[in-house]
Design an enzyme around this catalytic site. Structure first.
Site: not given
Length: 261
Positions: A132, A145, A149
Site C-alpha cells: 500500500s 495499518y 504497512k
C-alpha cells in the site's frame, strides 16, 4: 519468467485479480484466504487450488507452503497480499495492533522463513508484498495499518538487500485507492483515499504483471505516489504540515454541529 505462484488474500480484491491474471497467462496457482467459501468459488472459477486458512500464523503459512509445493512441485513466486485495517488511532486496542502486525508484517516474515531456504537451494524465487501507499506515506485515521504497512515495506527492503545477489527478487506493490471492499468499508477515510483517481483491482494486477518481467522493487499502480514519496523524503516538515491540513479537513467534516456553534 516464473510459472507457479501462491497468492494470499485471494478470495476477492487485489489478490483475486492477481491470481486471475496469472492463470490467464498460463501459470499454475495456489490461492489462500480466511474466507473459505469465497476462496473455493474463486479457485473453481480460476482453476486454482484453494488452501483456506490463516496465513498470518506460523502454522498457517507452513501448511500453505507445504501444500503448494506438494501440488505444484515448486513455487516460483509468492504474493503476500492478505492485509487488514482497523480504522482506529490511539483508541486501537492491543489486540487490534497485534492483528495488524501479524497480518501485515509477520505473515511476510513467516512466509519468507518457509520459502527463502528452498529458493536459495533452487537458485531463486520472487517474493511480492502488497504494502500500500500507506507503507511509503501514511494513512490518516488508521495508526496500526499505517505502521504495519511501513513495516511491510521495511521488511521487503531488508529481504531484497540481503538476498538479491542470490537470485531472490523482492517487490512491493504500493497502490493508493483501489476499488475493493476495503475501500468501500473505509468510512470517513474514503474521501481521502479517492483524492487521486482510484484504480480497479484488475488495473493493479496489470501493473503487477508488467513488473514481473523485471526486478524493480516498487510496483506503483498510481505513478504519483513516487512524487509524494520523494517529497516526503526531501521535505518532511512540509509534507507533514500538508498531511495535518488533510487531517484538519477530516476533523471538520466529522465534528458534531453543536461543537461548531
Amino acid at each position: 519468467m516464473a510459472d507457479t505462484a501462491v497468492v494470499t488474500g485471494a478470495a476477492r480484491g487485489i489478490g483475486r485479480a492477481i491470481a486471475s491474471r496469472l492463470t490467464r497467462e498460463g501459470w499454475s496457482v495456489v490461492v489462500a484466504d480466511l474466507d473459505a467459501e469465497a476462496l473455493r468459488d474463486t479457485a473453481a472459477e480460476l482453476g486454482a487450488l484453494a488452501v483456506p486458512g490463516d496465513t498470518s500464523t506460523g502454522a498457517g503459512v507452513s501448511h500453505l507452503v507445504d501444500t503448494a509445493y506438494g501440488h505444484l512441485g515448486h513455487v516460483d513466486a509468492f504474493f503476500a497480499n492478505a492485509g487488514v485495517g482497523t480504522l482506529a488511532g490511539l483508541d486501537a486496542s492491543d489486540a487490534d495492533w497485534a492483528r495488524a502486525l501479524d497480518t501485515n508484517v509477520m505473515a511476510h516474515v513467516r512466509a519468507a522463513r518457509a520459502l527463502v531456504p528452498r529458493w536459495l537451494d533452487a537458485g531463486g524465487g520472487r517474493f511480492v508484498v502488497t504494502a500500500s501507499a500507506a507503507g511509503l506515506l501514511t494513512m490518516l485515521g488508521d495508526a496500526p495499518y499505517s505502521v504495519s504497512k511501513h513495516g511491510a515495506v521495511a521488511f521487503a527492503e531488508w529481504l531484497s538487500a540481503t538476498y538479491r545477489h542470490r537470485g531472490i527478487v523482492v517487490q512491493a506493490i504500493c497502490p493508493q485507492g483501489v476499488q475493493t471492499r476495503m475501500l468501500e468499508e473505509s468510512g470517513p477515510l474514503q474521501g481521502l483515499l479517492t483524492r487521486d483517481a482510484t484504480v480497479t483491482a484488475d488495473e493493479v494486477a496489470d501493473a503487477v504483471w508488467a513488473a514481473l518481467s523485471g526486478d524493480d522493487f516498487f510496483i506503483l499502480p498510481h505513478p504519483e505516489v513516487r512524487d509524494y514519496y520523494a517529497q516526503r523524503a526531501a521535505h518532511p516538515d512540509a509534507w507533514l504540515a500538508g498531511m495535518n491540513r488533510l487531517q484538519q479537513k477530516l476533523d471538520s467534516q466529522h465534528t458534531p454541529a453543536k461543537e461548531n456553534a
